[in-house]
Design a protein around this motif. Structure first.
Motif, PDB file in Angstrom:
ATOM      1  N   PRO A   1      -2.243  54.330 -38.403  1.00 57.03           N
ATOM      2  CA  PRO A   1      -1.234  54.330 -39.475  1.00 57.03           C
ATOM      3  C   PRO A   1      -0.674  55.702 -39.836  1.00 57.03           C
ATOM      4  N   TYR A   2      -1.217  56.792 -39.265  1.00 55.99           N
ATOM      5  CA  TYR A   2      -0.807  58.124 -39.691  1.00 55.99           C
ATOM      6  C   TYR A   2      -0.098  58.867 -38.558  1.00 55.99           C
ATOM      7  N   VAL A   3       0.774  59.789 -38.942  1.00 58.78           N
ATOM      8  CA  VAL A   3       1.482  60.640 -37.986  1.00 58.78           C
ATOM      9  C   VAL A   3       0.876  62.038 -38.038  1.00 58.78           C
ATOM     10  N   LEU A   4       0.593  62.571 -36.865  1.00 60.07           N
ATOM     11  CA  LEU A   4       0.094  63.936 -36.751  1.00 60.07           C
ATOM     12  C   LEU A   4       1.174  64.803 -36.117  1.00 60.07           C
TER      13      LEU A   4
ATOM     14  N   VAL B   1      -1.928  58.411 -35.112  1.00 56.57           N
ATOM     15  CA  VAL B   1      -3.374  58.578 -34.993  1.00 56.57           C
ATOM     16  C   VAL B   1      -4.068  57.635 -35.958  1.00 56.57           C
ATOM     17  N   ALA B   2      -5.328  57.299 -35.620  1.00 55.46           N
ATOM     18  CA  ALA B   2      -6.118  56.416 -36.479  1.00 55.46           C
ATOM     19  C   ALA B   2      -6.626  57.139 -37.709  1.00 55.46           C
ATOM     20  N   SER B   3      -6.896  58.425 -37.584  1.00 50.47           N
ATOM     21  CA  SER B   3      -7.381  59.223 -38.706  1.00 50.47           C
ATOM     22  C   SER B   3      -6.935  60.657 -38.514  1.00 50.47           C
ATOM     23  N   CYS B   4      -6.830  61.369 -39.590  1.00 47.96           N
ATOM     24  CA  CYS B   4      -6.400  62.763 -39.531  1.00 47.96           C
ATOM     25  C   CYS B   4      -7.576  63.656 -39.135  1.00 47.96           C
ATOM     26  N   PRO B   5      -7.293  64.804 -38.506  1.00 50.80           N
ATOM     27  CA  PRO B   5      -8.375  65.728 -38.129  1.00 50.80           C
ATOM     28  C   PRO B   5      -9.189  66.145 -39.351  1.00 50.80           C
ATOM     29  N   GLU B   6     -10.487  66.229 -39.185  1.00 50.54           N
ATOM     30  CA  GLU B   6     -11.370  66.609 -40.275  1.00 50.54           C
ATOM     31  C   GLU B   6     -11.850  68.046 -40.162  1.00 50.54           C
ATOM     32  N   ALA B   7     -11.700  68.672 -39.005  1.00 49.79           N
ATOM     33  CA  ALA B   7     -12.164  70.046 -38.805  1.00 49.79           C
ATOM     34  C   ALA B   7     -11.108  70.817 -38.040  1.00 49.79           C
ATOM     35  N   SER B   8     -11.112  72.122 -38.225  1.00 54.94           N
ATOM     36  CA  SER B   8     -10.160  72.970 -37.506  1.00 54.94           C
ATOM     37  C   SER B   8     -10.626  73.172 -36.068  1.00 54.94           C
ATOM     38  N   TRP B   9      -9.641  73.288 -35.184  1.00 53.33           N
ATOM     39  CA  TRP B   9      -9.943  73.475 -33.758  1.00 53.33           C
ATOM     40  C   TRP B   9      -8.763  74.167 -33.101  1.00 53.33           C
ATOM     41  N   THR B  10      -9.046  75.066 -32.209  1.00 49.33           N
ATOM     42  CA  THR B  10      -8.018  75.776 -31.452  1.00 49.33           C
ATOM     43  C   THR B  10      -8.437  75.820 -29.993  1.00 49.33           C
ATOM     44  N   VAL B  11      -7.515  75.581 -29.093  1.00 51.77           N
ATOM     45  CA  VAL B  11      -7.833  75.631 -27.681  1.00 51.77           C
ATOM     46  C   VAL B  11      -8.219  77.060 -27.291  1.00 51.77           C
TER      47      VAL B  11
ATOM     48  N   CYS C   1       0.112  67.748 -25.713  1.00 51.42           N
ATOM     49  CA  CYS C   1      -1.101  67.793 -26.521  1.00 51.42           C
ATOM     50  C   CYS C   1      -0.992  68.963 -27.491  1.00 51.42           C
ATOM     51  N   PRO C   2      -1.628  68.868 -28.639  1.00 49.69           N
ATOM     52  CA  PRO C   2      -1.567  69.975 -29.597  1.00 49.69           C
ATOM     53  C   PRO C   2      -2.438  71.135 -29.155  1.00 49.69           C
ATOM     54  N   SER C   3      -2.019  72.345 -29.489  1.00 46.13           N
ATOM     55  CA  SER C   3      -2.799  73.535 -29.147  1.00 46.13           C
ATOM     56  C   SER C   3      -3.805  73.882 -30.230  1.00 46.13           C
ATOM     57  N   PHE C   4      -3.677  73.286 -31.375  1.00 42.15           N
ATOM     58  CA  PHE C   4      -4.637  73.523 -32.457  1.00 42.15           C
ATOM     59  C   PHE C   4      -4.625  72.319 -33.400  1.00 42.15           C
ATOM     60  N   LEU C   5      -5.696  72.166 -34.160  1.00 40.03           N
ATOM     61  CA  LEU C   5      -5.825  71.116 -35.167  1.00 40.03           C
ATOM     62  C   LEU C   5      -6.290  71.753 -36.465  1.00 40.03           C
ATOM     63  N   LEU C   6      -5.805  71.226 -37.570  1.00 37.81           N
ATOM     64  CA  LEU C   6      -6.196  71.719 -38.885  1.00 37.81           C
ATOM     65  C   LEU C   6      -6.815  70.578 -39.683  1.00 37.81           C
ATOM     66  N   PRO C   7      -7.804  70.849 -40.509  1.00 40.22           N
ATOM     67  CA  PRO C   7      -8.357  69.792 -41.376  1.00 40.22           C
ATOM     68  C   PRO C   7      -7.256  69.258 -42.290  1.00 40.22           C
ATOM     69  N   SER C   8      -7.039  67.956 -42.238  1.00 37.26           N
ATOM     70  CA  SER C   8      -5.873  67.370 -42.913  1.00 37.26           C
ATOM     71  C   SER C   8      -6.278  66.158 -43.729  1.00 37.26           C
ATOM     72  N   ASN C   9      -5.421  65.836 -44.672  1.00 40.43           N
ATOM     73  CA  ASN C   9      -5.556  64.628 -45.480  1.00 40.43           C
ATOM     74  C   ASN C   9      -4.275  63.813 -45.346  1.00 40.43           C
ATOM     75  N   PRO C  10      -4.378  62.479 -45.329  1.00 39.39           N
ATOM     76  CA  PRO C  10      -3.162  61.663 -45.230  1.00 39.39           C
ATOM     77  C   PRO C  10      -2.407  61.618 -46.551  1.00 39.39           C
ATOM     78  N   ALA C  11      -1.099  61.762 -46.476  1.00 33.38           N
ATOM     79  CA  ALA C  11      -0.218  61.637 -47.637  1.00 33.38           C
ATOM     80  C   ALA C  11       1.127  61.132 -47.143  1.00 33.38           C
ATOM     81  N   LEU C  12       1.607  60.060 -47.762  1.00 34.09           N
ATOM     82  CA  LEU C  12       2.875  59.450 -47.365  1.00 34.09           C
ATOM     83  C   LEU C  12       2.863  59.035 -45.898  1.00 34.09           C
TER      84      LEU C  12
END
Length: 692
Positions: A77-80, A110-120, A160-171
């Motif tokens: 239900p969410y867009v990343l 995506v089914a859920s937003c990233p919960e932790a930061s990550w960088t390739v 594919c994304p080069s990094f991920l940030l801890p995120s929360n769903p909104a709208l």
């Protein structure tokens, strides 16, 4: 103004005994035009429902245009956003929201937003997508990316994304959380301070999920207490109107004396300040001179002297008005008392605003739903040599256009409905204004017809017709739909002109010079005054339509001339009514607000377990809801009372011009009004009875 310029007074008509029953349809051409317009408005809605898609507003989309949360993406239900900073760094938050949160970066459901930061990392660039993403439980690549693709290729092609940030769903979108400590990736052209600033602003503006949940909880715990507060507002409004027959005179006297007292105290306070500054040798105005520090003028004696003079002049003018207009003030009070009696005999009229409210909700809801279906997205240009607006493969091949990717831009704009979208939206806006103003006009005309039947009943309440409100409603719909549509159309065109002017002013505000701003302000002021005048004219025209059944132009002319022949009475009645109704609103809203504050804040003790205040996250929320609801209820009740006063006033003026108190032409006004005017009916009661 001469009598000829003001029009001729109404002549005696022995067949007139109140709202005319044998009447014909008025403004037939405008009625037909309005009905045709409504049919066209319905067609516009049907076209919108056929060609539109409300999912564009309800659900977010990924880069291919597929909706997240429905269909094959039901579990996602969410867009990343691959690079959220490309959305917010080049522009401001408000612009991002107004553009539908579309960004020049790939987006995936995506089914859920990233919960932790990550960088390739550098040593992962030679690995495959399957090892880096799929085995690491990171399902954030575009659909269809093979697991054996090299990471470097997937990043260069933005699959594919080069990094991920801890995120929360909104709208329905994944937005970085500013409350989580993380180290942002080192990206070219983006510094960490900008990242933190952008994330914080975005989260503060859009991430209201927790607040919305708390608000919902507060409403769930306090909704029945809010309903009780609104019930108290309803009872207070009704009691205030019904008790005016007993306290209208004393209440107006108290309000006038209170106003005089406030002005007198202001004069005394200004004199004391002036005397103290004069005796203490405070600097004069010439010594202080001109300064932008307005607080400095408080210590200047001339400031208080000028305020004293202004208040003294106002006090003197008010006293002179009370002396010379005391007779007209007594008439206004008597009409207010009579209006309270009329409402008491027609209690159903007090609840007619519910009918108006339901009709307004239907009009506004229809427009909102139609507009949501008409929402479209504008396409953006890409490389000129690239196959823009053509079918493409989400898995791009080698291209000479850097950054070329297959991204959903918008729906086709080549169809007839799409090409005429702007014109249909303009039609819809006109439909909204016209239907809303017609509904308001219907309410005014119906109430005017009911209250006019009260005034022109010689023996009250015996001669009042049965079900006067229902009869007025049927009579208005049957004969005067065109007249109401005529008045509503004129008002709608002026309101749309004001709206266009406000839009132009908003768009050109930054580019205007002082002269242009002055011209724009004058235009806006003129249109505002014109709208107020048309509302005043329409209101009185609808009263005359309800009584005599003539067309809009004739009714507006007769009402305007009648009021101009009695302009002083109009001004006095209007101001006395405004003062009284303002005090009534203040009493109802203030009483409910104070009661709600003491209850929801827990300041009322010892009420028992059943009457304990609920535990709330924001106790001010039900308080504000109760206050706003009380204001709406009081405004609805007092609008009926105001319409009653205006109707009885026009009937009173017509009564004075038509009749003279003789045996054949007795007055219909109350004994109190006759006493104030020094008039009386000569005919005995047995001879005065007139049958409808």
């Amino acid at each position: 103004m001469t009598r000829g310029e003001e029009g001729k007074p109404a002549q005696y008509d022995p067949s007139f005994h109140g709202p005319i029953k044998n009447r014909g349809c008025t403004d037939i051409i405008c009625c037909l035009l309005f009905l045709v317009f409504i049919l066209g408005y319905i067609v516009v809605g049907i076209v919108a429902w056929v060609y539109g898609d409300p999912r564009q507003v309800l659900y977010p989309r990924n880069s291919t245009g597929a909706y997240c949360g429905v269909g094959e993406n039901r579990e996602k239900p969410y867009v990343l956003y691959f690079n959220i900073f490309s959305c917010i760094l080049p522009t401001d938050i408000l612009a991002a929201v107004q553009s539908g949160l579309r960004c020049p970066t790939p987006q995936v459901c995506v089914a859920s937003c990233p919960e932790a930061s990550w960088t390739v990392e550098a040593n992962q660039l030679s690995l495959t997508v399957g090892k880096v993403f799929y085995k690491g439980n990171r399902s954030f690549c575009l659909p269809g990316v093979p697991s054996n693709m090299v990471m470097l290729d997937s990043l260069q092609q933005e699959l594919c994304p080069s990094f991920l940030l801890p995120s929360n769903p909104a709208l329905g979108r994944c937005f970085p959380s500013a409350s989580v400590n993380f180290t942002p990736p080192q990206l070219p052209g983006i510094d960490n301070a900008s990242v933190f600033q952008a994330v914080s602003g975005l989260v503060d503006s859009l991430n209201a999920r927790d607040i919305s949940v708390k608000i919902f909880e507060d409403f769930a715990r306090s909704w029945y207490w809010i309903l009780i507060a609104l019930g108290v507002a309803l009872v207070l409004s009704l009691l205030f109107i019904l008790l005016l027959r007993l306290v209208a005179g004393p209440l107006v006297l108290v309000l006038i004396v209170g106003l005089l007292g406030v002005l007198a105290y202001g004069i005394y306070h200004c004199w004391e300040q002036y005397r103290q500054l004069r005796d203490s040798g405070a600097p004069s105005l010439s010594e202080v001179g001109f300064t932008t520090n307005l607080g400095a003028y408080q210590s200047v004696k001339e400031t208080w002297l000028a305020a004293l003079i202004v208040l003294a002049v106002l006090e003197g003018i008010l006293l002179l008005l009370l002396v010379f207009l005391r007779q007209r003030i007594r008439i206004a009070i008597a009409l207010l008392t009579e209006a309270s009696k009329a409402v008491g005999h027609m209690m159903s009229a007090m609840f007619y605003p519910l009918v108006t409210f339901v009709l307004l909700v239907i009009c506004i809801a229809y427009w909102v739903v139609t507009y949501v279906y008409w929402v479209s997205n504008a396409s953006t240009p890409g490389c000129e040599a690239a196959p823009v607006n053509a079918s493409c493969d989400p898995m791009p091949k080698n291209s000479s256009c850097p950054g070329l990717m297959c991204v959903f831009q918008g729906y086709s704009s080549t169809g007839l409905a799409q090409r005429t979208l702007f014109n249909l939206q303009i039609y819809g806006v006109l439909g909204l204004f016209w239907t809303v103003n017609w509904v308001l006009a219907l309410g005014q005309c119906v109430l005017a017809g009911a209250f006019a039947s009260f005034y022109w009943a010689f023996h009250k309440p015996r001669d009042i017709p049965t079900f006067p409100l229902s009869a007025a409603f049927i009579r208005t719909l049957r004969y005067h739909t065109g007249s109401l549509a005529f008045g509503a159309l004129i008002l709608s065109l002026v309101q749309i002109a004001r709206m266009i002017l406000e839009y132009i002013d908003h768009k050109l505000r930054g580019a205007q010079n002082a002269f242009a701003r002055c011209i724009m302000c004058c235009f806006k002021c003129c249109l505002w005054c014109l709208e107020k005048f048309i509302k005043f004219l329409n209101r009185n025209a609808y009263i005359m339509i309800a009584i005599y059944g003539k067309n809009f132009c004739v009714s507006a002319k007769n009402a305007f001339m009648l009021l101009m022949r009695n302009v002083l009475r109009v001004v006095v009645l209007d101001k006395v009514t405004d003062l009284l109704l303002f005090f009534g609103k203040l009493l109802v809203v203030g009483g409910v607000g104070v009661l709600a504050f003491f209850f929801f804040s827990g300041r009322i003790k010892g009420l028992g377990k059943d009457f304990e205040n609920p535990e709330l996250n924001y106790y001010w929320l039900p308080i504000m809801t109760s206050i706003v609801g009380a204001y709406v209820i009081a405004s609805g009740f007092f609008s009926v009372f105001g319409m009653c006063v205006d109707t009885l006033f026009l009937c009173f003026l017509e009564d004075l011009e038509r009749n003279d108190g003789s045996r054949d032409r007795p007055y219909y006004m109350s004994k109190n009004l006759l006493k104030i005017l020094g008039k009386k009916n000569q005919a005995p009661a047995a001879d005065k009875k007139r049958k409808k």
